[in-house]
Write an enzyme that holds these catalytic residues in place. Structure first.
Site, mmCIF file in Angstrom:
data_model
loop_
_atom_site.group_PDB
_atom_site.id
_atom_site.type_symbol
_atom_site.label_atom_id
_atom_site.label_comp_id
_atom_site.label_asym_id
_atom_site.label_seq_id
_atom_site.Cartn_x
_atom_site.Cartn_y
_atom_site.Cartn_z
ATOM 1 C CG ASP A 84 -4.056 -2.923 -0.339
ATOM 2 O OD1 ASP A 84 -4.770 -1.962 -0.654
ATOM 3 O OD2 ASP A 84 -2.983 -3.211 -0.918
ATOM 4 C CG HIS A 85 -6.790 -3.437 -3.741
ATOM 5 N ND1 HIS A 85 -7.484 -2.605 -4.585
ATOM 6 C CD2 HIS A 85 -5.557 -2.909 -3.616
ATOM 7 C CE1 HIS A 85 -6.692 -1.613 -4.969
ATOM 8 N NE2 HIS A 85 -5.530 -1.763 -4.386
ATOM 9 C CG ASP A 105 -10.959 -2.767 -5.515
ATOM 10 O OD1 ASP A 105 -11.815 -2.169 -6.183
ATOM 11 O OD2 ASP A 105 -9.847 -3.100 -5.962
ATOM 12 C CD GLU A 135 -9.746 0.825 -6.594
ATOM 13 O OE1 GLU A 135 -9.098 0.356 -5.645
ATOM 14 O OE2 GLU A 135 -9.511 0.570 -7.788
ATOM 15 C CG ASN A 230 -2.246 2.269 -0.400
ATOM 16 O OD1 ASN A 230 -2.365 3.086 0.495
ATOM 17 N ND2 ASN A 230 -3.239 1.513 -0.821
ATOM 18 C CG ASN A 232 2.803 -4.577 -1.808
ATOM 19 O OD1 ASN A 232 3.764 -5.110 -1.268
ATOM 20 N ND2 ASN A 232 1.734 -5.252 -2.149
ATOM 21 C CB THR A 233 6.082 -2.940 -6.027
ATOM 22 O OG1 THR A 233 4.758 -3.363 -6.340
ATOM 23 C CG2 THR A 233 7.064 -3.607 -6.961
HETATM 24 P P1 13P Z 1 2.766 -0.546 -5.309
HETATM 25 O O1 13P Z 1 2.956 -2.022 -5.230
HETATM 26 O O2 13P Z 1 2.860 -0.035 -6.687
HETATM 27 O O3 13P Z 1 3.649 0.183 -4.365
HETATM 28 O O4 13P Z 1 1.259 -0.255 -4.878
HETATM 29 C C1 13P Z 1 0.837 -0.573 -3.582
HETATM 30 C C2 13P Z 1 -0.624 -0.385 -3.422
HETATM 31 O O5 13P Z 1 -1.232 0.450 -4.047
HETATM 32 C C3 13P Z 1 -1.326 -1.213 -2.442
HETATM 33 O O6 13P Z 1 -2.696 -1.175 -2.620
#
Ligand code: 13P
Length: 288
Positions: A84-85, A105, A135, A230, A232-233
């Site tokens: 990711d990124h 990215d 991206e 996506n 994550n948080t």
């Molecule tokens: P959030 O942390 O806002 O869910 O975003 C996750 C994300 O975009 C991972 O690249």
């Protein structure tokens, strides 16, 4: 079952649902996400940031752990492990470590440099059967040290990147990593529509910042070509709240409640609840 992310997302694009990218931080995250995907017969992408890779001691550990789980847990649904990124350098590290899907990215570079580096990485990845996400336009907020003010993508630039043969494209449409502020104006569907019209119906689009986007916006985004979302948080918040509750209730002091396998269990279960909600909302249940 390890499957190319490209194939997974092309199916999602055609059938109008989105595959969740659930970012992982450790064994509990990966185990919870894979358990739910298998239970709901849903494809899933496990995302790993550079920071999470470092935390888990390196990309080879991540690849080893995920591959081991796929076998030991007898996972038959489609799964891809995705950087990711990724920075230019870390894309190469992940290619070497055995990742099957990479996000480069290059959005912080001038567009010419983003194009040149993406072009090179498309060629390298495709020669090895690896999928590549690119991206354009920055995703706002901060994720593991990758931060940006957030800007909507320029559809012309999206077209230039798409023409390089990328497998899926993250275009900034007002989305933000982390929690959305109360005065967030929402996703820019005008931008999403303009991007889709430029890059064509076929290319799967990626929506980052999946935490806290209202269900109606998610559904509209999927109808306009988003095939990967996506998250994550939200898993981190679920894990933290459940762990806090366990400790505040003094459960770590009861019997062998301090055993890490017990201490981390409520958090791991809470991640499962969040992943279940996301797979259901994104429409990928039963699509394995
Ligand atoms: P959030 O942390 O806002 O869910 O975003 C996750 C994300 O975009 C991972 O690249």
């Amino acid at each position: 079952m390890v499957i190319s992310a490209k194939e997974m997302l092309q199916k999602a694009r055609a059938e109008k649902y989105a595959v969740a990218q659930i970012n992982i931080n450790n064994l509990e995250w990966a185990k919870s996400a894979l358990t739910v995907a298998q239970e709901l017969e849903s494809p899933i992408i496990l995302g790993c940031t550079e920071g999470a890779g470092r935390y888990m001691t390196g990309y080879k550990t991540v690849v080893g752990m995920v591959n081991g789980m796929l076998e030991e847990m007898k996972i038959t649904v489609p799964v891809a492990l995705h950087l990711d990124h990724g920075s230019y350098e870390h894309c190469y590290r992940c290619i070497d470590a055995g990742f099957m899907s990479i996000m480069f990215d290059g959005s912080h570079y001038p567009i010419e440099e983003n194009l040149a580096k993406t072009k090179e990485l498309v060629e390298v990845c495709h020669s090895k059967g690896i999928s590549l996400e690119a991206e354009v336009g920055a995703i706002g907020g901060d994720e593991d040290g990758v931060s940006a003010a957030g800007e909507c993508a320029d559809p012309e630039e999206c077209k230039m990147i798409a023409d390089l043969g990328v497998d899926f494209l993250a275009a900034g449409i007002g989305n933000i990593h982390g929690q959305y502020p109360a005065d967030w104006p929402g996703l820019s569907f005008e931008t999403l529509e303009a991007v889709k019209n430029k890059v064509g119906e076929e290319l799967p689009l990626v929506l980052h910042g999946g935490t806290g986007i209202p269900a109606d916006m998610i559904q509209k985004a999927i109808s306009l070509g988003v095939s990967k979302i996506n998250v994550n948080t939200e898993c981190q918040l679920s894990f933290a709240a459940a762990t806090r509750k366990y400790i505040e209730e003094g459960k770590d002091r009861q019997g062998k409640g301090f055993d890490p396998r017990k201490l981390l269990l409520p958090g791991a279960e809470a991640i499962k609840v969040t992943v279940r909600e996301k797979l259901t909302l994104f429409g990928s249940v039963g699509k394995a």
